[in-house]
Design a protein around this motif. Structure first.
Motif, PDB file in Angstrom:
ATOM      1  N   GLU A 124      15.756  25.583  27.170  1.00  0.00           N
ATOM      2  CA  GLU A 124      15.590  24.554  28.237  1.00  0.00           C
ATOM      3  C   GLU A 124      15.646  25.876  29.546  1.00  0.00           C
ATOM      4  OE1 GLU A 124      17.873  22.403  24.958  1.00  0.00           O
ATOM      5  OE2 GLU A 124      17.448  24.331  26.070  1.00  0.00           O
ATOM      6  N   SER A 125      15.113  24.921  30.524  1.00  0.00           N
ATOM      7  CA  SER A 125      15.374  25.863  31.667  1.00  0.00           C
ATOM      8  C   SER A 125      15.041  24.303  32.774  1.00  0.00           C
ATOM      9  CB  SER A 125      14.633  27.259  32.449  1.00  0.00           C
ATOM     10  OG  SER A 125      13.170  26.391  32.197  1.00  0.00           O
ATOM     11  N   GLY A 126      15.795  25.430  34.339  1.00  0.00           N
ATOM     12  CA  GLY A 126      15.810  24.017  35.310  1.00  0.00           C
ATOM     13  C   GLY A 126      16.963  24.519  35.674  1.00  0.00           C
ATOM     14  N   GLY A 127      17.998  24.143  35.025  1.00  0.00           N
ATOM     15  CA  GLY A 127      19.005  23.285  35.787  1.00  0.00           C
ATOM     16  C   GLY A 127      20.330  24.021  37.103  1.00  0.00           C
ATOM     17  N   GLY A 128      20.747  22.835  37.243  1.00  0.00           N
ATOM     18  CA  GLY A 128      21.964  24.236  38.549  1.00  0.00           C
ATOM     19  C   GLY A 128      22.305  23.626  39.010  1.00  0.00           C
ATOM     20  N   THR A 183      24.796  15.909  45.461  1.00  0.00           N
ATOM     21  CA  THR A 183      23.823  13.718  44.952  1.00  0.00           C
ATOM     22  C   THR A 183      22.832  13.539  46.089  1.00  0.00           C
ATOM     23  OG1 THR A 183      26.584  13.264  44.918  1.00  0.00           O
ATOM     24  CG2 THR A 183      24.760  11.963  45.595  1.00  0.00           C
ATOM     25  N   GLY A 184      21.966  13.581  45.395  1.00  0.00           N
ATOM     26  CA  GLY A 184      20.967  12.484  45.939  1.00  0.00           C
ATOM     27  C   GLY A 184      19.415  13.733  45.948  1.00  0.00           C
ATOM     28  N   SER A 185      19.864  14.900  45.266  1.00  0.00           N
ATOM     29  CA  SER A 185      18.359  15.751  44.909  1.00  0.00           C
ATOM     30  C   SER A 185      18.157  15.313  43.860  1.00  0.00           C
ATOM     31  CB  SER A 185      19.340  17.642  44.945  1.00  0.00           C
ATOM     32  OG  SER A 185      19.978  17.590  45.650  1.00  0.00           O
ATOM     33  N   SER A 186      17.236  16.638  43.689  1.00  0.00           N
ATOM     34  CA  SER A 186      16.345  16.575  42.673  1.00  0.00           C
ATOM     35  C   SER A 186      16.186  17.743  41.464  1.00  0.00           C
ATOM     36  CB  SER A 186      14.889  16.135  43.559  1.00  0.00           C
ATOM     37  OG  SER A 186      14.818  15.137  43.398  1.00  0.00           O
ATOM     38  N   LEU A 187      15.927  17.864  40.879  1.00  0.00           N
ATOM     39  CA  LEU A 187      15.959  18.796  39.673  1.00  0.00           C
ATOM     40  C   LEU A 187      14.525  18.409  38.508  1.00  0.00           C
ATOM     41  CD1 LEU A 187      19.210  20.255  38.754  1.00  0.00           C
ATOM     42  CD2 LEU A 187      17.503  21.080  39.362  1.00  0.00           C
ATOM     43  N   THR A 188      14.017  18.932  38.155  1.00  0.00           N
ATOM     44  CA  THR A 188      12.965  18.812  37.104  1.00  0.00           C
ATOM     45  C   THR A 188      13.686  20.219  35.884  1.00  0.00           C
ATOM     46  OG1 THR A 188      11.073  18.107  38.985  1.00  0.00           O
ATOM     47  CG2 THR A 188      10.447  19.700  36.406  1.00  0.00           C
ATOM     48  N   LEU A 189      13.924  19.810  34.621  1.00  0.00           N
ATOM     49  CA  LEU A 189      13.698  20.678  33.289  1.00  0.00           C
ATOM     50  C   LEU A 189      12.702  21.075  32.809  1.00  0.00           C
ATOM     51  CD1 LEU A 189      16.835  18.785  31.888  1.00  0.00           C
ATOM     52  CD2 LEU A 189      17.209  20.227  34.561  1.00  0.00           C
ATOM     53  N   SER A 190      13.214  22.091  32.579  1.00  0.00           N
ATOM     54  CA  SER A 190      11.996  22.385  31.472  1.00  0.00           C
ATOM     55  C   SER A 190      11.577  23.068  29.663  1.00  0.00           C
ATOM     56  CB  SER A 190      10.692  23.309  32.462  1.00  0.00           C
ATOM     57  OG  SER A 190       9.830  23.522  32.723  1.00  0.00           O
ATOM     58  N   CYS A 191      11.470  22.204  28.912  1.00  0.00           N
ATOM     59  CA  CYS A 191      11.687  22.509  27.690  1.00  0.00           C
ATOM     60  C   CYS A 191      10.742  23.501  27.281  1.00  0.00           C
ATOM     61  CB  CYS A 191      11.607  21.547  27.121  1.00  0.00           C
ATOM     62  SG  CYS A 191      12.449  21.366  24.814  1.00  0.00           S
ATOM     63  N   GLN A 216      11.759  14.756  34.799  1.00  0.00           N
ATOM     64  CA  GLN A 216      11.827  15.028  36.740  1.00  0.00           C
ATOM     65  C   GLN A 216      12.940  13.720  36.741  1.00  0.00           C
ATOM     66  OE1 GLN A 216      10.261  16.494  39.507  1.00  0.00           O
ATOM     67  NE2 GLN A 216      11.790  15.902  40.247  1.00  0.00           N
ATOM     68  N   MET A 217      14.095  14.899  37.443  1.00  0.00           N
ATOM     69  CA  MET A 217      14.919  14.017  37.989  1.00  0.00           C
ATOM     70  C   MET A 217      14.983  13.169  39.202  1.00  0.00           C
ATOM     71  SD  MET A 217      18.163  15.523  34.472  1.00  0.00           S
ATOM     72  CE  MET A 217      17.910  17.649  36.120  1.00  0.00           C
ATOM     73  N   ASN A 218      15.336  12.570  39.813  1.00  0.00           N
ATOM     74  CA  ASN A 218      15.033  12.310  41.288  1.00  0.00           C
ATOM     75  C   ASN A 218      16.986  11.436  41.430  1.00  0.00           C
ATOM     76  OD1 ASN A 218      12.882  13.491  41.287  1.00  0.00           O
ATOM     77  ND2 ASN A 218      11.937  11.650  41.420  1.00  0.00           N
ATOM     78  N   GLY A 219      17.360  11.282  42.471  1.00  0.00           N
ATOM     79  CA  GLY A 219      18.201  10.512  42.811  1.00  0.00           C
ATOM     80  C   GLY A 219      20.162  10.834  41.591  1.00  0.00           C
ATOM     81  N   LEU A 220      20.314  12.259  42.033  1.00  0.00           N
ATOM     82  CA  LEU A 220      20.631  13.502  40.725  1.00  0.00           C
ATOM     83  C   LEU A 220      22.098  12.375  41.581  1.00  0.00           C
ATOM     84  CD1 LEU A 220      19.449  16.109  40.330  1.00  0.00           C
ATOM     85  CD2 LEU A 220      19.780  14.764  38.027  1.00  0.00           C
ATOM     86  N   GLU A 221      23.294  12.258  40.358  1.00  0.00           N
ATOM     87  CA  GLU A 221      24.187  11.702  40.850  1.00  0.00           C
ATOM     88  C   GLU A 221      25.893  12.942  39.986  1.00  0.00           C
ATOM     89  OE1 GLU A 221      23.895   7.439  39.236  1.00  0.00           O
ATOM     90  OE2 GLU A 221      22.848   6.602  41.117  1.00  0.00           O
ATOM     91  N   VAL A 254      23.716  20.916  34.300  1.00  0.00           N
ATOM     92  CA  VAL A 254      23.132  20.335  35.366  1.00  0.00           C
ATOM     93  C   VAL A 254      24.938  20.184  36.332  1.00  0.00           C
ATOM     94  CG1 VAL A 254      22.214  18.028  36.757  1.00  0.00           C
ATOM     95  CG2 VAL A 254      21.069  19.969  35.201  1.00  0.00           C
ATOM     96  N   THR A 255      24.864  19.910  37.233  1.00  0.00           N
ATOM     97  CA  THR A 255      25.952  19.931  38.128  1.00  0.00           C
ATOM     98  C   THR A 255      25.341  19.542  38.939  1.00  0.00           C
ATOM     99  OG1 THR A 255      27.209  21.402  36.955  1.00  0.00           O
ATOM    100  CG2 THR A 255      28.635  20.864  39.090  1.00  0.00           C
TER     101      THR A 255
END
Length: 122
Positions: free
Chosen positions: A5-9, A13-21, A81-86, A119-120
């Motif tokens: 896995e990669s792409g965490g960070g 709040t409200g940001s987006s991230l894309t994780l890859s496997c 793809q993660m949007n609207g992170l809380e 992911v934090t």
């Protein structure tokens, strides 16, 4: 067999991230692929699962409407793809492979697991 896995960070709040496997050593197209997450002190929670060919996409309650899963069998890779992170999305995220259909309840149905990406959200 390796799942990486990669792409965490750490994001706001409200940001987006894309994780890859990224996978190797398995016939990727023969496996349903899923994202699970775990927070310390809690059980693993299903985030999403995608069927062998990618036509079936399933989401846990926490991910529905905010996250999108996809895969490319030619590249042996799955994404989330993660949007609207809380803040409640803060967890270690794992990708996993199952030789059968997507199982949204039982993590033991998954034969192979990656080591996770953190992911934090604050």
């Amino acid at each position: 067999v390796q799942l990486v896995e990669s792409g965490g960070g750490s994001v706001q709040t409200g940001s987006s991230l894309t994780l890859s496997c990224s996978t190797s050593g398995l016939r990727f197209g023969d496996y349903g692929m899923a994202w699970w997450r775990r927070t310390p002190g809690k059980q693993r929670e299903i985030v999403s699962c995608i069927s062998l060919g990618g036509g079936g996409k399933f989401y846990g309650d926490s991910a529905e409407g905010r996250f999108t899963v996809d895969r490319n069998n030619g590249r042996n890779t799955m994404w989330l793809q993660m949007n609207g992170l809380e803040p409640g999305d803060t967890a270690m995220y794992y990708c996993a492979a199952t030789g059968g259909f997507c199982d949204m309840r039982d993590p033991t149905a998954y034969r192979y697991w990656g080591k996770g990406t953190q992911v934090t959200v604050s």
